[in-house]
Design an enzyme around this catalytic site. Structure first.
Site, PDB file in Angstrom:
ATOM      1  N   ASP A  16     -18.569 -78.227  76.343  1.00  0.00           N
ATOM      2  CA  ASP A  16     -20.022 -78.012  76.316  1.00  0.00           C
ATOM      3  C   ASP A  16     -20.443 -76.944  77.330  1.00  0.00           C
ATOM      4  O   ASP A  16     -19.796 -76.766  78.361  1.00  0.00           O
ATOM      5  CB  ASP A  16     -20.728 -79.346  76.611  1.00  0.00           C
ATOM      6  CG  ASP A  16     -22.205 -79.289  76.280  1.00  0.00           C
ATOM      7  OD1 ASP A  16     -22.590 -78.519  75.367  1.00  0.00           O
ATOM      8  OD2 ASP A  16     -22.983 -80.006  76.931  1.00  0.00           O
ATOM      9  N   TRP A  21     -24.094 -70.659  79.075  1.00  0.00           N
ATOM     10  CA  TRP A  21     -23.288 -69.550  79.618  1.00  0.00           C
ATOM     11  C   TRP A  21     -23.850 -68.223  79.116  1.00  0.00           C
ATOM     12  O   TRP A  21     -24.000 -67.265  79.873  1.00  0.00           O
ATOM     13  CB  TRP A  21     -21.837 -69.726  79.169  1.00  0.00           C
ATOM     14  CG  TRP A  21     -20.852 -68.739  79.712  1.00  0.00           C
ATOM     15  CD1 TRP A  21     -20.088 -68.883  80.846  1.00  0.00           C
ATOM     16  CD2 TRP A  21     -20.509 -67.458  79.144  1.00  0.00           C
ATOM     17  NE1 TRP A  21     -19.293 -67.774  81.014  1.00  0.00           N
ATOM     18  CE2 TRP A  21     -19.532 -66.878  79.991  1.00  0.00           C
ATOM     19  CE3 TRP A  21     -20.924 -66.757  78.017  1.00  0.00           C
ATOM     20  CZ2 TRP A  21     -18.962 -65.631  79.735  1.00  0.00           C
ATOM     21  CZ3 TRP A  21     -20.370 -65.504  77.769  1.00  0.00           C
ATOM     22  CH2 TRP A  21     -19.390 -64.955  78.621  1.00  0.00           C
ATOM     23  N   ASN A  64     -24.241 -81.019  65.332  1.00  0.00           N
ATOM     24  CA  ASN A  64     -24.400 -79.583  65.620  1.00  0.00           C
ATOM     25  C   ASN A  64     -24.676 -78.776  64.348  1.00  0.00           C
ATOM     26  O   ASN A  64     -25.232 -77.681  64.410  1.00  0.00           O
ATOM     27  CB  ASN A  64     -23.154 -79.005  66.289  1.00  0.00           C
ATOM     28  CG  ASN A  64     -22.907 -79.487  67.698  1.00  0.00           C
ATOM     29  OD1 ASN A  64     -21.759 -79.558  68.151  1.00  0.00           O
ATOM     30  ND2 ASN A  64     -23.965 -79.819  68.427  1.00  0.00           N
ATOM     31  N   ARG A 183     -22.539 -87.518  79.286  1.00  0.00           N
ATOM     32  CA  ARG A 183     -22.610 -88.364  78.102  1.00  0.00           C
ATOM     33  C   ARG A 183     -21.464 -88.038  77.148  1.00  0.00           C
ATOM     34  O   ARG A 183     -20.791 -87.026  77.300  1.00  0.00           O
ATOM     35  CB  ARG A 183     -23.972 -88.217  77.408  1.00  0.00           C
ATOM     36  CG  ARG A 183     -24.354 -86.788  77.084  1.00  0.00           C
ATOM     37  CD  ARG A 183     -25.732 -86.726  76.394  1.00  0.00           C
ATOM     38  NE  ARG A 183     -26.170 -85.358  76.221  1.00  0.00           N
ATOM     39  CZ  ARG A 183     -27.183 -84.793  76.885  1.00  0.00           C
ATOM     40  NH1 ARG A 183     -27.879 -85.487  77.757  1.00  0.00           N
ATOM     41  NH2 ARG A 183     -27.513 -83.533  76.654  1.00  0.00           N
TER      42      ARG A 183
HETATM   43  C1  IPE Z   1     -21.369 -82.107  72.221  1.00  0.00           C
HETATM   44  O1  IPE Z   1     -22.204 -81.158  72.784  1.00  0.00           O
HETATM   45  C2  IPE Z   1     -20.662 -81.558  71.040  1.00  0.00           C
HETATM   46  C3  IPE Z   1     -19.694 -80.509  71.346  1.00  0.00           C
HETATM   47  C4  IPE Z   1     -19.386 -80.061  72.541  1.00  0.00           C
HETATM   48  C5  IPE Z   1     -19.025 -79.949  70.206  1.00  0.00           C
HETATM   49  P1  IPE Z   1     -23.764 -81.091  72.411  1.00  0.00           P
HETATM   50  O2  IPE Z   1     -24.324 -79.959  73.174  1.00  0.00           O
HETATM   51  O3  IPE Z   1     -23.948 -81.087  70.954  1.00  0.00           O
HETATM   52  O4  IPE Z   1     -24.282 -82.484  72.970  1.00  0.00           O
HETATM   53  P2  IPE Z   1     -25.718 -82.948  73.420  1.00  0.00           P
HETATM   54  O5  IPE Z   1     -26.671 -82.527  72.331  1.00  0.00           O
HETATM   55  O6  IPE Z   1     -26.027 -82.251  74.707  1.00  0.00           O
HETATM   56  O7  IPE Z   1     -25.619 -84.422  73.606  1.00  0.00           O
HETATM   57  C1  IPE Z   2     -20.916 -76.486  73.091  1.00  0.00           C
HETATM   58  O1  IPE Z   2     -21.827 -75.599  73.617  1.00  0.00           O
HETATM   59  C2  IPE Z   2     -20.308 -76.013  71.805  1.00  0.00           C
HETATM   60  C3  IPE Z   2     -20.977 -76.541  70.631  1.00  0.00           C
HETATM   61  C4  IPE Z   2     -21.754 -77.575  70.641  1.00  0.00           C
HETATM   62  C5  IPE Z   2     -20.763 -75.880  69.374  1.00  0.00           C
HETATM   63  P1  IPE Z   2     -23.386 -75.727  73.376  1.00  0.00           P
HETATM   64  O2  IPE Z   2     -23.751 -74.821  72.251  1.00  0.00           O
HETATM   65  O3  IPE Z   2     -23.823 -77.131  73.207  1.00  0.00           O
HETATM   66  O4  IPE Z   2     -23.907 -75.138  74.755  1.00  0.00           O
HETATM   67  P2  IPE Z   2     -25.175 -75.614  75.571  1.00  0.00           P
HETATM   68  O5  IPE Z   2     -25.034 -77.085  75.813  1.00  0.00           O
HETATM   69  O6  IPE Z   2     -26.378 -75.307  74.727  1.00  0.00           O
HETATM   70  O7  IPE Z   2     -25.109 -74.812  76.817  1.00  0.00           O
HETATM   71 MG    MG Z   3     -24.465 -78.546  74.535  1.00  0.00          MG
END
Ligand code: IPE
Ligand code: IPE
Ligand code: MG
Length: 229
Positions: A16, A21, A64, A183
């Site tokens: 995550d 980033w 996602n 989480r």
């Molecule tokens: C969890 O990250 C899923 C992945 C890293 C693929 P999310 O960014 O989707 O999780 P939440 O929404 O912060 O719980």
């Molecule tokens: C995790 O990075 C990868 C995926 C969920 C695809 P995020 O896209 O959730 O990155 P943040 O949490 O918004 O920084």
């Molecule tokens: Mg995320």
């Protein structure tokens, strides 16, 4: 059980922080996803060089897929690249690559690419890398439960585990989440019952080999009791 765990056999990582980033660099979110993907092979190689045998990475959750179409399409393009060019580095290291998740939610061509990557790396002895793509822990548990209901069968814990998409993998010993959030976000809910949890503030693209070693050291110093005294 003696104190001190040695090296975890199976490490699971919630990758995550890609979006943040990119935001910090005033780049589109897709640039963060690219930077994250580019880090995967390095992390896998480092963990396998430390004696870890299984790495399971949460790359895309079922939830996602409801992100804006532009972001989902960018992620799909990156998976296309990953399962073609990106794979060569892992193949050189004889890494077995597989994917878990709801494949029917993925575009047909990506499903085919995953299948051929699994076939090409079959029998790899350099470690097992499992990518969770369009994966949801609840969905996986429900799918297994429904299959037993259809058969009118009451499963044992072992029989149930064997119908999860992680069948054949040992339960994760260490679950790492990068990106500051504390989480699980629907990852390996059944499998992580006794996993040791480790949360890093580092955003996934910045998660370095040194950060991995810190997580492994932290794990090594823990005492796992599995409910016993
Ligand atoms: C969890 O990250 C899923 C992945 C890293 C693929 P999310 O960014 O989707 O999780 P939440 O929404 O912060 O719980
Ligand atoms: C995790 O990075 C990868 C995926 C969920 C695809 P995020 O896209 O959730 O990155 P943040 O949490 O918004 O920084
Ligand atoms: Mg995320």
């Amino acid at each position: 059980m003696p104190k001190g765990q040695g090296v975890p056999q199976h490490v699971a990582i919630i990758m995550d922080g890609n979006g943040r980033w990119a935001k910090r660099r005033l780049l589109p979110r897709s640039a963060g996803h690219r930077a994250g993907m580019e880090r995967i092979a390095g992390i896998a190689e480092h963990l396998f060089s430390r004696g870890v045998r299984y790495l399971t990475l949460f790359a895309l959750s079922t939830e996602n897929l409801s992100r804006p179409k532009e972001e989902v399409d960018a992620l799909f393009s990156l998976f296309r690249e990953y399962f073609t060019e990106g794979l060569s580095r892992l193949k050189e290291k004889d890494v077995l690559v597989r994917a878990i998740g709801e494949r029917e939610l993925l575009p047909e061509d990506i499903r085919a690419l995953i299948q051929s990557a699994e076939k090409e790396t079959e029998g790899g002895k350099g470690g097992t890398l499992t990518l969770a793509i369009a994966y949801g822990g609840r969905q996986d548990i429900l799918r297994a439960a429904r299959s037993f209901v259809r058969e009118g069968k009451e499963p044992t814990e072992e029989e149930f585990s064997a119908r999860l998409s992680t069948a054949g993998l040992p339960a994760p010993d260490l679950l790492i989440r990068t990106g500051k959030e504390v989480r699980i976000s629907n990852f390996l809910l059944f499998e992580c019952a006794y996993a040791e949890l480790y949360f890093s503030e580092k955003l996934f693209p910045d998660f370095s080999d040194e950060d991995i070693d810190r997580a492994l050291e932290d794990y090594a110093a823990r005492e796992r009791r599995f409910g016993k005294v």
